[in-house]
Write an enzyme that holds these catalytic residues in place. Sequence first.
Site, mmCIF file in Angstrom:
data_model
loop_
_atom_site.group_PDB
_atom_site.id
_atom_site.type_symbol
_atom_site.label_atom_id
_atom_site.label_comp_id
_atom_site.label_asym_id
_atom_site.label_seq_id
_atom_site.Cartn_x
_atom_site.Cartn_y
_atom_site.Cartn_z
ATOM 1 N N ARG A 21 0.819 -1.217 0.000
ATOM 2 C CA ARG A 21 0.000 0.000 0.000
ATOM 3 C C ARG A 21 0.854 1.268 0.000
ATOM 4 O O ARG A 21 0.425 2.323 -0.462
ATOM 5 C CB ARG A 21 -0.926 -0.016 1.225
ATOM 6 C CG ARG A 21 -2.103 0.934 1.093
ATOM 7 C CD ARG A 21 -3.128 0.712 2.183
ATOM 8 N NE ARG A 21 -2.627 1.083 3.477
ATOM 9 C CZ ARG A 21 -2.913 0.439 4.606
ATOM 10 N NH1 ARG A 21 -3.693 -0.617 4.594
ATOM 11 N NH2 ARG A 21 -2.415 0.834 5.762
ATOM 12 N N TYR A 58 -9.852 24.762 -10.348
ATOM 13 C CA TYR A 58 -10.434 23.614 -11.061
ATOM 14 C C TYR A 58 -11.807 23.277 -10.458
ATOM 15 O O TYR A 58 -11.917 23.122 -9.229
ATOM 16 C CB TYR A 58 -9.450 22.455 -10.915
ATOM 17 C CG TYR A 58 -9.878 21.134 -11.498
ATOM 18 C CD1 TYR A 58 -10.080 20.981 -12.865
ATOM 19 C CD2 TYR A 58 -10.048 20.016 -10.685
ATOM 20 C CE1 TYR A 58 -10.448 19.754 -13.397
ATOM 21 C CE2 TYR A 58 -10.410 18.780 -11.208
ATOM 22 C CZ TYR A 58 -10.617 18.665 -12.571
ATOM 23 O OH TYR A 58 -10.979 17.455 -13.083
ATOM 24 N N ASP A 79 -1.950 24.032 -7.519
ATOM 25 C CA ASP A 79 -2.216 23.081 -8.602
ATOM 26 C C ASP A 79 -1.340 23.529 -9.776
ATOM 27 O O ASP A 79 -1.598 24.539 -10.427
ATOM 28 C CB ASP A 79 -3.710 23.111 -8.958
ATOM 29 C CG ASP A 79 -4.074 22.047 -9.986
ATOM 30 O OD1 ASP A 79 -3.219 21.706 -10.826
ATOM 31 O OD2 ASP A 79 -5.225 21.567 -9.956
ATOM 32 N N LYS A 130 -2.559 14.348 -17.045
ATOM 33 C CA LYS A 130 -2.451 15.251 -18.191
ATOM 34 C C LYS A 130 -1.095 15.070 -18.873
ATOM 35 O O LYS A 130 -0.876 14.094 -19.551
ATOM 36 C CB LYS A 130 -2.690 16.692 -17.728
ATOM 37 C CG LYS A 130 -3.952 16.868 -16.875
ATOM 38 C CD LYS A 130 -5.230 16.641 -17.675
ATOM 39 C CE LYS A 130 -6.498 16.497 -16.845
ATOM 40 N NZ LYS A 130 -6.774 17.530 -15.873
HETATM 41 C C1 LIG Z 1 -7.718 17.467 -14.787
HETATM 42 C C2 LIG Z 1 -7.316 18.343 -13.688
HETATM 43 C C3 LIG Z 1 -7.327 17.892 -12.372
HETATM 44 C C4 LIG Z 1 -7.848 16.522 -11.989
HETATM 45 O O1 LIG Z 1 -7.147 15.467 -12.574
HETATM 46 P P1 LIG Z 1 -7.848 14.019 -12.743
HETATM 47 O O2 LIG Z 1 -6.721 13.104 -12.961
HETATM 48 O O3 LIG Z 1 -8.758 14.153 -13.927
HETATM 49 O O4 LIG Z 1 -8.613 13.749 -11.494
HETATM 50 C C5 LIG Z 1 -6.896 18.749 -11.385
HETATM 51 N N1 LIG Z 1 -6.472 19.985 -11.665
HETATM 52 C C6 LIG Z 1 -6.448 20.462 -12.931
HETATM 53 C C7 LIG Z 1 -5.965 21.843 -13.171
HETATM 54 C C8 LIG Z 1 -6.879 19.665 -13.979
HETATM 55 O O5 LIG Z 1 -6.882 20.151 -15.215
#
Ligand SMILES: *Cc1c(COP(=O)(O)O)cnc(C)c1O
Length: 402
Positions: A58, A111, A183, A208
Site C-alpha cells: 500500500r 479547477y 495546482d 495530463k
Molecule cells: C484534470 C485536472 C485535475 C484533476 O485530474 P484528474 O486526474 O482528472 O482527477 C486537477 N487539476 C487540474 C488543473 C486539472 O486540469
Amino acid sequence: MHQKLQACTELLHGGRDPARHGGMVNIPIYRGSTVLAHSLEQWESRKQPDNPYASYGRFGTPTTRALEELITHMEGGYRSLVFPSGLAACTHAILSVLSSGDHVLLPDSVYGPTRAFAQDTLARFNITAEFYAPQMGSGISALLRKNTRLVYVEAPGSGMFEMQDIPAIAEQTHKVGAYVAMDNTWATPLYFKPFEHGVDISIQAATKYLVGHSDALLGVVTTNEHGWPLLRKGAYDFGQTIGPDDIFLALRGIRTLPLRLQQHGNTGISLAQMLSQHPLVARVMHPALPEDPGHALWKRDFLGASGLFAIEMRPMPAPAFARFIDRLHLFGIGLSWGGYESLVLPMDAPKRSASSYQPQGKIVRIHAGLEDCKDLMADLQQALQSAIDYLKVAESKPEAII
Ligand SMILES: *Cc1c(COP(=O)(O)O)cnc(C)c1O
C-alpha cells in the site's frame, strides 16, 4: 558524474537502475502487497516512527518510488506521493493541512471539482472555504484570518487562464504561518518551479502531461520538508495507493515530457495567435500572448507555456456554433487534456463568486496536440469557415436553413 544536468537529461537518466533489474533499461512493474523480511532484525529495522508497517504494498513498490523520486527532483521539493487521480491529489493535499474550524482561501479560478470539494465536502467537516479574485496579489492579506491554515493557488486558472502573483501571495500567507498549495498541472514542474516561488505543496494531475497519452489517471503531490509529515500522514491514514501499471505508464510518459511539452506549447501559441485574428473569435485566453492581462506575470515567473488555452466566440446562433465544433476533424470533443491528441471542450461560463465575468459568446477550451501545427490550423480555419458560411446563408436565405 558531477556536472549539473539539463532537465531532459535528468528525466531520461533518473528513476531507473538497469544493474538491479537484469540490465533492463526500464524499471519493471513490481506487483505486490506483502514485502518479506529475511530476518527479525530486518523486520524490526523497517519500522518507522509513525508508521510501523512501512514495508507493505500500500505504501508503494520500487516502481512507485522511482516515479516519486523523479517528480520530487523535477519539482525541486522534498518528497512526493502518488494518488489515484489528479483530483484525489488536490483533495488530499488540502485535507492533509486542514482541521475542523480552519479557514481556507481558494482562487475563484480553481479547477471546478476542487471548488465543489471545498464548498460542499469541507463544509461538512466545519472547514470554511472562501474564494478570492485570482488577480489578487499581496491584497490577499486582507482576507487572511486567525484560523487561515491554507491558501490555494492555481495558475493559469482552469477555464479562463487567469494568472496569479504567487510569490506575493506566498509572502503574505507565510506571515500568518499558513501553507501555500498550488495546482501546477498546466505548466508542469518543467515550466514552473513552485518551490522557488514560495509554494509549500505542489500538485500535479499527472493524468495530463506527465502520463501524456490519455491512457491512465494519476495524481502527485510534492511538498517541502515542512509539509511532508502532514501529507504523509494524510495520505497514509486514508489508505491512498495506486496500481503499478499506471505508475509504469507515467514513468514512460515522463521520459519524453520535455520534447512533447515544447511541441504542445509552440503549437498552442500558434493556434492562439491565429484565432486571435479570426472574426468569429472575441477573445483568446492564453497568458503567453502579449495582450493577455496575465502576460507580465507569466513572463516573470514561468519558463514556458503548455498547449491548453481557451477562446470566447462572438455571439452566434447555436447551429452556427455547432457547425464549427462538428466540422473539426482533428480535434476530439472531450474532457481532460495533456495527451498527444488535440481536443476542444465547449464550456459553460465558469463559476465565479469573487470576481465577475459574463461571457457574451460560447467559451471553447482548446488543447493543442502533437499533430503538425499546419494541419491543426487548417482544420480550425475550415471549421470556422463553415460557421461563417452558415451565418451568411442564414442572413440572406433564412428559409434555406433548417
Ligand atoms: C484534470 C485536472 C485535475 C484533476 O485530474 P484528474 O486526474 O482528472 O482527477 C486537477 N487539476 C487540474 C488543473 C486539472 O486540469
